[in-house]
Design a protein around this motif. Structure first.
Motif, PDB file in Angstrom:
ATOM      1  N   ARG A 225       0.884  -1.179   0.000  1.00 34.02           N
ATOM      2  CA  ARG A 225       0.000   0.000   0.000  1.00 34.02           C
ATOM      3  C   ARG A 225       0.916   1.220   0.000  1.00 34.02           C
ATOM      4  O   ARG A 225       1.551   1.545   0.998  1.00 34.02           O
ATOM      5  N   TYR A 226       1.023   1.860  -1.160  1.00 32.70           N
ATOM      6  CA  TYR A 226       2.006   2.929  -1.381  1.00 32.70           C
ATOM      7  C   TYR A 226       1.340   4.292  -1.231  1.00 32.70           C
ATOM      8  O   TYR A 226       0.291   4.551  -1.837  1.00 32.70           O
ATOM      9  N   LEU A 227       1.944   5.146  -0.441  1.00 34.08           N
ATOM     10  CA  LEU A 227       1.432   6.507  -0.289  1.00 34.08           C
ATOM     11  C   LEU A 227       2.195   7.434  -1.228  1.00 34.08           C
ATOM     12  O   LEU A 227       3.416   7.576  -1.115  1.00 34.08           O
ATOM     13  N   ALA A 228       1.463   8.076  -2.162  1.00 32.38           N
ATOM     14  CA  ALA A 228       2.084   9.097  -3.014  1.00 32.38           C
ATOM     15  C   ALA A 228       1.947  10.423  -2.286  1.00 32.38           C
ATOM     16  O   ALA A 228       0.879  11.032  -2.292  1.00 32.38           O
ATOM     17  N   ALA A 229       3.023  10.846  -1.630  1.00 27.62           N
ATOM     18  CA  ALA A 229       3.020  12.111  -0.892  1.00 27.62           C
ATOM     19  C   ALA A 229       3.602  13.207  -1.788  1.00 27.62           C
ATOM     20  O   ALA A 229       3.129  14.331  -1.796  1.00 27.62           O
ATOM     21  N   LEU A 230       4.625  12.872  -2.562  1.00 29.04           N
ATOM     22  CA  LEU A 230       5.210  13.826  -3.522  1.00 29.04           C
ATOM     23  C   LEU A 230       4.253  13.958  -4.709  1.00 29.04           C
ATOM     24  O   LEU A 230       3.443  13.071  -4.956  1.00 29.04           O
ATOM     25  N   PRO A 257      -2.906  14.748  -0.718  1.00 27.83           N
ATOM     26  CA  PRO A 257      -3.001  16.025  -1.425  1.00 27.83           C
ATOM     27  C   PRO A 257      -1.747  16.866  -1.300  1.00 27.83           C
ATOM     28  O   PRO A 257      -1.463  17.698  -2.158  1.00 27.83           O
ATOM     29  N   GLU A 258      -1.007  16.666  -0.220  1.00 28.72           N
ATOM     30  CA  GLU A 258       0.277  17.371  -0.025  1.00 28.72           C
ATOM     31  C   GLU A 258       1.080  16.552   0.976  1.00 28.72           C
ATOM     32  O   GLU A 258       0.523  15.714   1.685  1.00 28.72           O
ATOM     33  N   PRO A 259       2.403  16.787   1.035  1.00 29.86           N
ATOM     34  CA  PRO A 259       3.255  15.846   1.771  1.00 29.86           C
ATOM     35  C   PRO A 259       3.527  16.182   3.240  1.00 29.86           C
ATOM     36  O   PRO A 259       4.461  15.651   3.816  1.00 29.86           O
ATOM     37  N   SER A 260       2.731  17.063   3.841  1.00 31.83           N
ATOM     38  CA  SER A 260       3.029  17.426   5.229  1.00 31.83           C
ATOM     39  C   SER A 260       2.859  16.196   6.118  1.00 31.83           C
ATOM     40  O   SER A 260       2.033  15.326   5.841  1.00 31.83           O
ATOM     41  N   PRO A 261       3.650  16.144   7.216  1.00 32.67           N
ATOM     42  CA  PRO A 261       3.527  14.984   8.101  1.00 32.67           C
ATOM     43  C   PRO A 261       2.115  14.845   8.681  1.00 32.67           C
ATOM     44  O   PRO A 261       1.639  13.721   8.847  1.00 32.67           O
ATOM     45  N   ASP A 262       1.438  15.954   8.942  1.00 32.66           N
ATOM     46  CA  ASP A 262       0.092  15.857   9.513  1.00 32.66           C
ATOM     47  C   ASP A 262      -0.834  15.063   8.598  1.00 32.66           C
ATOM     48  O   ASP A 262      -1.511  14.135   9.027  1.00 32.66           O
ATOM     49  N   THR A 263      -0.832  15.435   7.318  1.00 33.72           N
ATOM     50  CA  THR A 263      -1.679  14.737   6.343  1.00 33.72           C
ATOM     51  C   THR A 263      -1.202  13.301   6.145  1.00 33.72           C
ATOM     52  O   THR A 263      -1.994  12.360   6.172  1.00 33.72           O
ATOM     53  N   ALA A 264       0.109  13.153   5.959  1.00 33.14           N
ATOM     54  CA  ALA A 264       0.644  11.833   5.610  1.00 33.14           C
ATOM     55  C   ALA A 264       0.489  10.845   6.773  1.00 33.14           C
ATOM     56  O   ALA A 264       0.120   9.686   6.557  1.00 33.14           O
ATOM     57  N   PHE A 265       0.732  11.288   8.006  1.00 27.66           N
ATOM     58  CA  PHE A 265       0.664  10.359   9.145  1.00 27.66           C
ATOM     59  C   PHE A 265      -0.762   9.840   9.347  1.00 27.66           C
ATOM     60  O   PHE A 265      -0.977   8.669   9.658  1.00 27.66           O
TER      61      PHE A 265
END
Ligand code: OOB
Length: 532
Positions: A225-230, A257-265
């Motif tokens: 399960r790959y997260l596209a953060a970039l 939608p964007e790579p901030s740690p808040d969103t990504a975590f």
């Protein structure tokens, strides 16, 4: 092959096919085959939207039929500027199935870059989202249409206003002739060595090889399960292995939608993400925030880091803070990819940028006369292989400089090779500032600034920086009146330059240090500025 592109010589074509690097499958077919194997498997997650492989496949077919009805024909180019949303993929696969060639602009690009890309590619259409992260792309589309006559149509994801909504461009799926896998599939953007970005033609065969073998090197399988953060318009999260790597093994792509740690975590926890990819400055940010985050990141197995040199001290902090392994990635949109093998000892993973993806990647490390350096010595990396281009698009003269007579790409990177084959990136010969993975072509910014009424001469230099690796400093000789960074940057923004390319610092000087040939001595200049 598309006019304006350089094909591989016949004996290489034969060899890459025989050795199985090129499998004769177009990228559109790749998705179709996966959809037939695992129709109900989750292919893509975008917020609350979840598309199975069958759904993604069908969305692409419906758009392909609708866009063909609107007059799109094989080998035309379409400028695509979409953020990480599901439509990026339905549209891309629709274009790929039509043999129409997407030109992938980054969401951060503005009029200056986009007008250049549209002109250079002679794109017939421009695809945008209405708004993303507070920026409205429709006024940009209006300006661009005025500037570039070839841009006949604008398709918008969301509220189209006077343009056409992409959602309206669908029709019942129908049988369409599949493009030849030897044809150009996409045009990627170069990090830029001289002036504005050049276009990189990647064929179905070579790009599929790129994604498939990268997925293997990164241990992707059906459970990934790959997260596209970039931004997925960039080759790293797009195909190295990124989204195409995910689709090649029937795994799941989750879009941030964007790579901030808040969103990504949040997404890592909610979607049980196993793999993701970052550039070095984002790694630092994630490490900081992970200290006090209470998100559950235990599903994360591997973090891929590339785009710029990762410091060994930062590399060592990744497992303790994020609980996952590190894989370094050294790649370029022109082709060559290197990965640290997943079972490599820690010191190799921390200190090197990995091994070339295939044994067919021919690497030469040479001095300024193109003579191979002694084993272990630093030199410029030249490369040739089954997924490295032989020429930029419509760039005859630049190709003379960027490629050797026998087809090696001059990367402009200074590297050295360990006895086991691992490469270490030590610097570069090309005039690009690498701002934490974002590439700033020096000449492009200098040329723009030379048009400023108060600037007599300018040299953009890289200054070493803790967070970004490098920052840019515009050193200027001014006409009398004083200039300051804020007004220069406002002026550059008005000229449509992407925000990430704006100088971080401005230094007004009386004169530039010169080399004995009378050219600006950039190294001495950077040292002089740092000492101020
Ligand atoms: C990736 O692609 P581009 O085309 O934006 O930039 C390529 C250049 C390389 O020539 C090199 O100068 C630099 O970016 N670079 C690195 C690096 N990875 C790329 N420098 C030092 N260490 C690294 N690990 O940046 C790209 C494409 C595919 C995968 C990963 C990165």
């Amino acid at each position: 092959m598309l006019d304006g592109c350089t094909d591989w010589p016949d004996d290489f074509i034969r060899r890459y096919r025989e050795q199985g690097y090129w499998q004769g499958v177009s990228l559109g077919q790749l998705l179709r085959e996966q959809a037939q194997r695992t129709p109900h498997k989750e292919a893509l997650v975008d917020g609350t939207r979840r598309w199975s492989y069958a759904e993604l496949d069908q969305q692409a077919d419906r758009l392909a039929a609708g866009l063909a009805d609107r007059g799109l024909r094989a080998s035309q180019r379409v400028l695509v500027q979409l953020p990480n949303i599901a439509e990026f993929f339905s549209l891309t696969f629709a274009l790929l199935r039509l043999g129409v060639i997407p030109v992938f602009a980054l969401p951060a690009h503005r009029e200056h870059e986009l007008a250049h890309l549209a002109h250079l590619s002679q794109a017939v259409a421009y695809v945008i989202v209405d708004q993303h992260l507070g920026f409205d792309y429709r006024p940009l589309a209006r300006t661009l249409r005025k500037q570039v006559p070839s841009l006949q149509q604008v398709w918008v994801v969301g509220m189209a206003e006077e343009f056409v909504a992409l959602a309206q461009c669908v029709a019942n799926p129908r049988e369409l002739p599949a493009p030849d896998s030897r044809e150009v599939a996409v045009l990627l953007l170069s990090g830029g060595t001289t002036g504005l970005p050049k276009l990189i033609p990647r064929t179905h065969d070579d790009f599929a090889c790129n994604a498939r073998l990268a997925a293997r090197a990164c241990g992707f399988d059906g459970d990934t399960r790959y997260l596209a953060a970039l931004p997925v318009a960039h080759n790293f999260p797009l195909a190295s292995p990124g989204a195409l790597g995910v689709f090649s093994v029937g795994a799941t792509l989750v879009l941030a939608p964007e790579p901030s740690p808040d969103t990504a975590f949040e997404l890592i926890e909610r979607e049980r993400i196993t793999h993701t990819a970052l550039i070095p400055p984002l790694v630092l940010l994630w490490l900081e925030v992970a200290q006090w985050s209470d998100n559950d990141l235990t599903s994360l197995q591997w973090l891929q880091v590339g785009g710029a040199r990762l410091k060994a001290e930062i590399a060592a902090r990744i497992r303790p803070a994020l609980g996952c392994g590190l894989q370094q990635v050294y790649g370029m949109a022109e082709g060559l990819l290197c990965f640290t093998p997943l079972d490599d000892p820690q010191e190799r993973v921390f200190d090197t940028q990995g091994l070339p993806l295939t044994v067919a990647d021919e690497i030469r490390i040479v001095d300024t006369d193109d003579v191979p350096v002694a084993p272990g010595a630093v030199g410029e990396l030249l490369v040739r292989g089954p997924y490295t281009i032989r020429g930029y698009y419509n760039a005859g003269e630049q190709n003379q400089r960027a490629f050797t007579a026998d087809g090696f790409y001059r990367s402009g990177d200074l590297v050295r090779r360990l006895p086991e084959g691992h490469l270490i990136v030590e610097g570069r010969t090309k005039d690009v500032i690498n701002r934490g993975g974002e590439k700033i072509p020096v000449e492009e910014i200098e040329n723009l600034l030379l048009g400023h009424p108060l600037i007599r001469d300018v040299a953009l230099v890289a200054l070493a920086d803790e967070l970004l690796g490098e920052r840019s400093c515009a050193c200027v000789l001014a006409h009398g009146a004083c200039v300051d960074l804020a007004s220069i940057n406002a002026w550059l923004r008005d000229h449509g330059l992407a925000a990430y390319k704006l100088p971080d610092r401005l230094q007004v000087l009386r004169e530039f240090p010169l080399t004995h040939l009378g050219k600006v001595n950039r190294k001495a200049l950077a040292e002089q500025v740092l000492a101020l």
